[in-house]
Design an enzyme around this catalytic site. Structure first.
Site, PDB file in Angstrom:
ATOM      1  N   SER A 144      -9.744   1.602   2.634  1.00  0.00           N
ATOM      2  CA  SER A 144      -8.889   2.429   1.822  1.00  0.00           C
ATOM      3  C   SER A 144      -7.821   1.629   1.067  1.00  0.00           C
ATOM      4  O   SER A 144      -7.223   2.144   0.123  1.00  0.00           O
ATOM      5  CB  SER A 144      -8.192   3.486   2.694  1.00  0.00           C
ATOM      6  OG  SER A 144      -7.378   2.854   3.668  1.00  0.00           O
ATOM      7  N   LYS A 191       0.857  -1.185   0.000  1.00  0.00           N
ATOM      8  CA  LYS A 191       0.000   0.000   0.000  1.00  0.00           C
ATOM      9  C   LYS A 191       0.898   1.242   0.000  1.00  0.00           C
ATOM     10  O   LYS A 191       1.978   1.232   0.602  1.00  0.00           O
ATOM     11  CB  LYS A 191      -0.891  -0.039   1.247  1.00  0.00           C
ATOM     12  CG  LYS A 191      -1.964   1.032   1.305  1.00  0.00           C
ATOM     13  CD  LYS A 191      -2.911   0.800   2.492  1.00  0.00           C
ATOM     14  CE  LYS A 191      -3.964   1.876   2.634  1.00  0.00           C
ATOM     15  NZ  LYS A 191      -4.917   1.595   3.726  1.00  0.00           N
ATOM     16  N   SER A 200      -9.927  -0.974   6.784  1.00  0.00           N
ATOM     17  CA  SER A 200      -9.351  -0.842   5.443  1.00  0.00           C
ATOM     18  C   SER A 200      -8.669  -2.068   4.853  1.00  0.00           C
ATOM     19  O   SER A 200      -8.325  -2.054   3.676  1.00  0.00           O
ATOM     20  CB  SER A 200      -8.385   0.329   5.401  1.00  0.00           C
ATOM     21  OG  SER A 200      -9.123   1.513   5.282  1.00  0.00           O
TER      22      SER A 200
HETATM   23  N1  GLN Z   1     -13.400   3.880   6.510  1.00  0.00           N
HETATM   24  C1  GLN Z   1     -12.624   4.318   7.622  1.00  0.00           C
HETATM   25  C2  GLN Z   1     -12.211   5.763   7.455  1.00  0.00           C
HETATM   26  O1  GLN Z   1     -12.429   6.312   6.400  1.00  0.00           O
HETATM   27  C3  GLN Z   1     -11.460   3.419   7.871  1.00  0.00           C
HETATM   28  C4  GLN Z   1     -10.322   3.619   6.965  1.00  0.00           C
HETATM   29  C5  GLN Z   1      -9.139   2.785   7.343  1.00  0.00           C
HETATM   30  O2  GLN Z   1      -9.264   1.725   7.950  1.00  0.00           O
HETATM   31  N2  GLN Z   1      -7.977   3.280   7.019  1.00  0.00           N
HETATM   32  O3  GLN Z   1     -11.678   6.344   8.351  1.00  0.00           O
END
Ligand code: GLN
Length: 474
Positions: free
Chosen positions: A154, A79, A178
Site C-alpha cells: 500500500s 506515507k 506494504s
Molecule cells: N496487501 C496486504 C493487505 O492488503 C498488506 C498491506 C499492508 O502491508 N499494509 O492487507
C-alpha cells in the site's frame, strides 16, 4: 546540479558539510523533481513546500553550529497514514480527507529532533489495505518504470517517490508487505523491521498486531540510518521494544535458508530464474545455502485475511462521523449519522474488510475462524523458530511476479490477496525482513524491476543490513 540519482544520506551529509551544496538547495532540488513529475505519476497527495524549506534553513543553521547529525537536512517523504502535527493525514481515505493531525507521531518527533526535512505526504491504498494504490480514494499512483502499471502498495506513493528521486528516503508502513512489495515493483529497498522496534504511536492503525513503520530507500545503508533514527521503545506504544544489540555475527559464517517447497506455489517462471541467479550470486560470495522446510507458511494468506480484517473491524470502529473526519448528517438520528458517514466515507475494499472482520469475530464464528487463525499463526511462528536453529537468514522472492497493469486485478480481490504470499509471513511472525532489488525482466518494451527478500530472527536487523549491503555491493 545535484546528482540526486546517486545520492545517499551519507553523501548528502558530507556534501552539505563540505559546502558542495546547502540543505536548502538539496530540498529545492527534490521540490523541482516533484514539480516536474507529480502530476503525471500522482505520488504526493500534498507537498509541504513552505514548511520543508523552513526545516531546510534550520538544518543549514545546524550545520553551521556543528549540531548536525546524519539525518539533518535529509528530505523525507511520509506515507499519508503517519501523523505530522498541523498537517492533513488522510490514510488515502475520503473519511479523513480533511483530518488535520493534532500531534506528531513518535517517528515524526524523532525526524524533527534529527533535523530532517519533511517534503510531503504520499499516496497509499485506503487505510493501507491493498497492493497497488488502486484502493486510494485519490487515484492510483503510476509505476515510474511503466506508467501503465501499478507501483505496488500500500505504500506505493512513498516507494515511487524514492524511485524517481523526488525524496531521498521515505517512510511507509508494513502490515503484510506494504514496504517490501512496492519496493520490489519499483526497484528500491523496502524494509520491515521487527514488530515493536519502531513506535506505532501516531500511525493510523490497520492491524495492530501486524503494523510497523518502515524505511523505503535507494540503498540498504540509507534504510539502516533511517531505522536507527526512528527505532526504540516508546512509552506511548506498549508493544514497542528496545533494540537488542548483543552477539553480532560475521557474514562469512552466515547460512542462508531456502524454503524450496514453499517457492513452488504459483510463481512466475522469470521470478524463479531471477531468484535462482540471486542464490548463485550469494553462493559465489561465500555464503552457505541450505534447504529448509516451513510446512505451515503456506497458510499465511488465509491466516492473514482473518486476523488482519478482525483487527481492522475493531480499529476502524472509531471512524463514526462524530469524533473524526467526515460527518454526514443522519437527520437527527445517531445510527443514521453512523451509517451515512461510514457508508460514504469508506471505499469498497475497506468495507469488505470491516464486514469480513466483524464476521470472523462474531459469536458462533469466533472459534471457527479467528481462534483457529491465531492457532495457525503460532504454528507459522514455530516454523521460523525451528528454521532459525539451522540458518541465519531465509531467502525468498519478494513477489510472485513483476508489477501488474493498472486495472488488471481490481475485480478479483483474492488475486490481490495472493500477492502477499511471500511478504505476509514476516508480519504474522513479527520478524524483520528486507526487500532488495535483484534485477529486471523485459515486458512489453519495459524493463520491470524484481526483488528478493531476506528474513532474519527477531531483532537481528543487523544481519539483514549486512547481507543486503553485500548483495548490492554497497
Ligand atoms: N496487501 C496486504 C493487505 O492488503 C498488506 C498491506 C499492508 O502491508 N499494509 O492487507
Amino acid at each position: 546540479m545535484i546528482d540526486l540519482k546517486n545520492l545517499t544520506i551519507k553523501k548528502a551529509h558530507e556534501s552539505i558539510k563540505n559546502g558542495d551544496f546547502t540543505a536548502v538547495e538539496l530540498t529545492e532540488a527534490y521540490l523541482e523533481v516533484i514539480k516536474q513529475k507529480n502530476s503525471e505519476l500522482n505520488i504526493y497527495l500534498e507537498v509541504f513546500e513552505n514548511d520543508a524549506l523552513k526545516q531546510a534553513e534550520e538544518a543549514n543553521q545546524r550545520f553551521k553550529d556543528g549540531t548536525a547529525v546524519e539525518m539533518t537536512g535529509i528530505p523525507v517523504a511520509l506515507k499519508d497514514n503517519i501523523l505530522y502535527e498541523a498537517h492533513v493525514a488522510s490514510a488515502g481515505s475520503k473519511i479523513l480527507e480533511n483530518y488535520i493531525a493534532t500531534y506528531d507521531s513518535t517517528v515524526v518527533k524523532k525526524l524533527k529532533t534529527a533535523g530532517a526535512v519533511i517534503l510531503g505526504r504520499t499516496n497509499m491504498d485506503e487505510f493501507a489495505m491493498g497492493v497497488s494504490t488502486e484502493n486510494s480514494a485519490f487515484g492510483v499512483t503510476k509505476n515510474p518504470h511503466d506508467t501503465k502499471r501499478v507501483p505496488g502498495g500500500s505504500s506505493g506513493g512513498s516507494t515511487a517517490a524514492v524511485a524517481i528521486n523526488s525524496a531521498l528516503v521515505a517512510l511507509g508502513s508494513d502490515t503484510g508487505g506494504s514496504c517490501r512489495q512496492p519496493a520490489a515493483f519499483c526497484g528500491v529497498v523496502g524494509f520491515k523491521p521487527t514488530y515493536g522496534s519502531i513506535s506505532r504511536h501516531g500511525l493510523i492503525a490497520m492491524g495492530s498486531s501486524l503494523d510497523i513503520i518502515g524505511p523505503i530507500t535507494n540503498s540498504v545503508s540509507d534504510a539502516e540510518v533511517l531505522f536507527n533514527t526512528i527505532k526504540g521503545e516508546d512509552a506511548m506504544d506498549s508493544t514497542s521494544i528496545s533494540q537488542n544489540t548483543e552477539n553480532k555475527k560475521q557474514s562469512s559464517k552466515m547460512v542462508i535458508g531456502i524454503p524450496r517447497e514453499f517457492l513452488s506455489i504459483g510463481v512466475d517462471e522469470r521470478i524463479l530464474s531471477n531468484f535462482n541467479e540471486s542464490v548463485s550470486k550469494l553462493e559465489s560470495m561465500g555464503y552457505e545455502i541450505k534447504d529448509i522446510k516451513l510446512p505451515n507458511v503456506k497458510y499465511t494468506v488465509p491466516v492473514y485475511y482473518i486476523i488482519s480484517p478482525a483487527e481492522v473491524s475493531s480499529n476502524l470502529a472509531r471512524f463514526d462521523g462524530i469524533k473524526y473526519g467526515l460527518h454526514i448528517d443522519g437527520g437527527g438520528n445517531l445510527l443514521e449519522d453512523y451509517l451515512k458517514s461510514r457508508g460514504s466515507g469508506f471505499g469498497p475494499e475497506v468495507k469488505r474488510r470491516i464486514i469480513l472482520g466483524t464476521y470472523v469475530l462474531s459469536s458462533g464464528y469466533h472459534d471457527a475462524y479467528y481462534n483457529k487463525a491465531m492457532a495457525v499463526r503460532e504454528l507459522i511462528t514455530e516454523d521460523y523458530r525451528k528454521a532459525f536453529e539451522e540458518v541465519d537468514v531465509i531467502l525468498t522472492p519478494t513477489t510472485t511476479g513483476p508489477a501488474f497493469k493498472i486495472g488488471e486485478k481490481v475485480n478479483d480481490p483474492v488475486k490481490m490477496y495472493l500477492e502477499d504470499i511471500f511478504t505476509g509471513p514476516a508480519n504474522i511472525a513479527g520478524l524483520p525482513a528486507i526487500s532488495v532489488p535483484s534485477g529486471f525482466v523485459d515486458e512489453e518494451g519495459s524493463k520491470l524491476p524484481l526483488g528478493i527478500q531476506f528474513i532474519a530472527r527477531h531483532q537481528r536487523e543487523d544481519m539483514l543490513f549486512e547481507i543486503g549491503k553485500k548483495f548490492l555491493n554497497e
